[in-house]
Design a protein around this motif. Structure first.
Motif, PDB file in Angstrom:
ATOM      1  N   ASP A  91       0.806  -1.214   0.000  1.00 50.08           N
ATOM      2  CA  ASP A  91       0.000   0.000   0.000  1.00 50.08           C
ATOM      3  C   ASP A  91       0.840   1.265   0.000  1.00 50.08           C
ATOM      4  O   ASP A  91       0.548   2.195  -0.725  1.00 50.08           O
ATOM      5  N   HIS A  92       1.872   1.321   0.852  1.00 47.75           N
ATOM      6  CA  HIS A  92       2.681   2.531   0.923  1.00 47.75           C
ATOM      7  C   HIS A  92       4.016   2.233   1.590  1.00 47.75           C
ATOM      8  O   HIS A  92       4.205   1.170   2.162  1.00 47.75           O
ATOM      9  N   ILE A  93       4.927   3.199   1.482  1.00 46.06           N
ATOM     10  CA  ILE A  93       6.166   3.140   2.239  1.00 46.06           C
ATOM     11  C   ILE A  93       6.196   4.369   3.138  1.00 46.06           C
ATOM     12  O   ILE A  93       5.568   5.384   2.840  1.00 46.06           O
ATOM     13  N   ALA A  94       6.914   4.253   4.235  1.00 48.39           N
ATOM     14  CA  ALA A  94       6.924   5.343   5.214  1.00 48.39           C
ATOM     15  C   ALA A  94       8.355   5.689   5.604  1.00 48.39           C
ATOM     16  O   ALA A  94       9.218   4.820   5.694  1.00 48.39           O
ATOM     17  N   PHE A  95       8.562   6.980   5.829  1.00 51.38           N
ATOM     18  CA  PHE A  95       9.835   7.504   6.297  1.00 51.38           C
ATOM     19  C   PHE A  95       9.614   8.166   7.640  1.00 51.38           C
ATOM     20  O   PHE A  95       8.698   8.969   7.789  1.00 51.38           O
ATOM     21  N   ARG A  96      10.460   7.849   8.621  1.00 49.09           N
ATOM     22  CA  ARG A  96      10.364   8.460   9.944  1.00 49.09           C
ATOM     23  C   ARG A  96      11.321   9.637  10.014  1.00 49.09           C
ATOM     24  O   ARG A  96      12.483   9.526   9.659  1.00 49.09           O
ATOM     25  N   ALA A 126       1.332   5.435  -2.352  1.00 44.38           N
ATOM     26  CA  ALA A 126       1.290   6.455  -1.310  1.00 44.38           C
ATOM     27  C   ALA A 126       2.614   6.465  -0.556  1.00 44.38           C
ATOM     28  O   ALA A 126       3.241   5.431  -0.352  1.00 44.38           O
ATOM     29  N   ILE A 127       3.017   7.662  -0.164  1.00 45.67           N
ATOM     30  CA  ILE A 127       4.221   7.844   0.643  1.00 45.67           C
ATOM     31  C   ILE A 127       3.796   8.451   1.962  1.00 45.67           C
ATOM     32  O   ILE A 127       3.033   9.416   1.993  1.00 45.67           O
ATOM     33  N   GLU A 128       4.266   7.881   3.046  1.00 46.08           N
ATOM     34  CA  GLU A 128       3.952   8.378   4.384  1.00 46.08           C
ATOM     35  C   GLU A 128       5.220   8.927   5.017  1.00 46.08           C
ATOM     36  O   GLU A 128       6.295   8.351   4.874  1.00 46.08           O
TER      37      GLU A 128
END
Length: 132
Positions: free
Chosen positions: A68-73, A120-122
């Motif tokens: 669904d998406h990848i996320a960066f903290r 999507a990018i989170e």
């Protein structure tokens, strides 16, 4: 174990690269000479996003379910504010959401950007970093 990288296959390779470099703050770096065009984008000296040019679509290869998406903290208020400034300056549409605390994790703030249909990018940070 740690996540090594995420690969995004896209028909608009340059637009995706611009987003990840100009908005997300990744750095374009070295990439092996594969037979298909693409970019490797780096964070902290590691290639964490691989962009690959989409070839002719083959609907039989579309797996379900898909990622669904990848996320960066982001680890600081300064990083968070700089990201918001780049998003606003570029006119990129985004939405925010708050993640309630769940011990031992504190509350968090998220930004979601639709890079392309279905991608999507989170970006996520501790809630206290997102406070003005």
């Amino acid at each position: 174990m740690q996540l090594d990288h995420a690969t995004i296959v896209t028909a608009d390779l340059d637009a995706a690269r611009r987003f990840f470099v100009d908005i997300a703050g990744l750095t374009q770096g070295a990439r092996p000479p594969f037979s298909v065009d693409g970019y490797w984008l780096y964070a902290d000296g590691r290639p964490v996003v691989h962009l690959v040019e989409a070839s002719a679509p083959d609907p039989s290869l579309r797996a379900a379910p898909r990622i669904d998406h990848i996320a960066f903290r982001l680890e600081s208020a300064a990083e968070w504010q700089a990201l918001l400034a780049r998003l606003r300056a570029s006119g990129v549409v985004y939405r925010t959401a708050q993640v309630p605390p769940m011990a031992p994790q504190e509350a968090a703030m998220q930004i979601f950007v639709a890079l392309a249909p279905g991608v999507a990018i989170e970006f996520v940070t501790a809630l206290h970093h997102a406070q003005p």
